[in-house]
Enzyme design. Structure first.
Site, PDB file in Angstrom:
ATOM      1  N   ASP A   1     -22.619  10.642  37.540  1.00 52.61           N
ATOM      2  CA  ASP A   1     -22.322   9.209  37.519  1.00 52.61           C
ATOM      3  C   ASP A   1     -23.011   8.425  38.633  1.00 52.61           C
ATOM      4  OD1 ASP A   1     -20.808   9.913  39.727  1.00 52.61           O
ATOM      5  OD2 ASP A   1     -18.891   9.711  38.709  1.00 52.61           O
TER       6      ASP A   1
ATOM      7  N   ARG B   1     -24.404   2.976  39.982  1.00 56.76           N
ATOM      8  CA  ARG B   1     -23.149   3.655  39.640  1.00 56.76           C
ATOM      9  C   ARG B   1     -22.628   3.017  38.368  1.00 56.76           C
ATOM     10  NH1 ARG B   1     -18.921   6.006  38.627  1.00 56.76           N
ATOM     11  NH2 ARG B   1     -17.529   6.996  40.109  1.00 56.76           N
TER      12      ARG B   1
ATOM     13  N   ASP C   1     -15.788   8.175  35.935  1.00 55.94           N
ATOM     14  CA  ASP C   1     -15.839   9.067  37.085  1.00 55.94           C
ATOM     15  C   ASP C   1     -16.111  10.468  36.570  1.00 55.94           C
ATOM     16  OD1 ASP C   1     -15.660   9.971  39.719  1.00 55.94           O
ATOM     17  OD2 ASP C   1     -13.506  10.329  39.552  1.00 55.94           O
TER      18      ASP C   1
ATOM     19  N   GLU D   1     -17.396  15.965  40.501  1.00 51.18           N
ATOM     20  CA  GLU D   1     -18.335  16.034  41.619  1.00 51.18           C
ATOM     21  C   GLU D   1     -19.082  17.368  41.661  1.00 51.18           C
ATOM     22  OE1 GLU D   1     -19.073  13.401  43.517  1.00 51.18           O
ATOM     23  OE2 GLU D   1     -17.611  12.299  42.322  1.00 51.18           O
TER      24      GLU D   1
ATOM     25  N   ARG E   1     -23.956   0.910  46.106  1.00 53.37           N
ATOM     26  CA  ARG E   1     -24.586   1.194  44.825  1.00 53.37           C
ATOM     27  C   ARG E   1     -24.369  -0.003  43.902  1.00 53.37           C
ATOM     28  NH1 ARG E   1     -21.508   6.863  43.892  1.00 53.37           N
ATOM     29  NH2 ARG E   1     -19.803   5.400  44.263  1.00 53.37           N
TER      30      ARG E   1
END
Length: 161
Positions: free
Chosen positions: A37, A52, A57, A60, A106
């Site tokens: 993302d 972004r 979301d 990670e 971002r």
């Protein structure tokens, strides 16, 4: 005389505003994928900018600058691979909502791979991201939740466990 100048100025501002909103989306080429993302886009007239996608979301991953004990979240690698396959080297169209940038500087956009195919929807459909609402950027909230719910019901990606 002043009244005519004021009206002329107002008309010019209205015309400029109309040009911006009618095809006012930005366009660029994705030049680097950070993760599922976050990516860098060479935006026409602006150069390379970190982008972004709004309201999603993705899990990670670990980067070189992360501490050695960093552990990637499940489906983070898959989300990054998906973003790479779909976006890297491609022209994207960028639609802004209310906010311009996030706390990490971002740019925030709805990202279209084709003029009618939104990257956020694609991530959600595959179960490689979840809806993340940060007001005031909520333009597609209802649609995104519907897509996420369908991915959950189908057990796709991160919803398969």
């Amino acid at each position: 005389m002043f009244r005519y100048l004021f009206l002329f100025g107002a008309m010019i501002m209205l015309l400029v505003g109309c040009q911006t909103s009618e095809g006012g989306e930005l366009q660029g080429t994705v030049v680097n994928i950070v993760d599922g993302d976050t990516f860098d886009v060479n935006i026409q007239g602006m150069g390379d900018e970190r982008v972004r996608p709004i309201m999603v979301d993705a899990p990670e991953i670990c980067h070189q600058h992360d501490p050695p004990e960093c552990e990637p979240e499940p489906y983070g690698d898959e989300a990054t691979e998906f973003a790479t396959e779909v976006l890297l080297g491609e022209t994207v169209y960028l639609e802004q909502d209310e906010s311009e940038r996030d706390q990490y500087d971002r740019l925030l956009f709805y990202v279209y791979v084709e003029e009618d195919r939104m990257f956020q929807e694609m991530l959600l459909e595959e179960g490689l991201a979840e809806v993340a609402v940060f007001e005031p950027d909520v333009r597609y909230e209802e649609e995104f939740y519907e897509i996420q719910e369908e991915a959950q019901e189908d057990g796709k990606g991160m919803w398969s466990e």
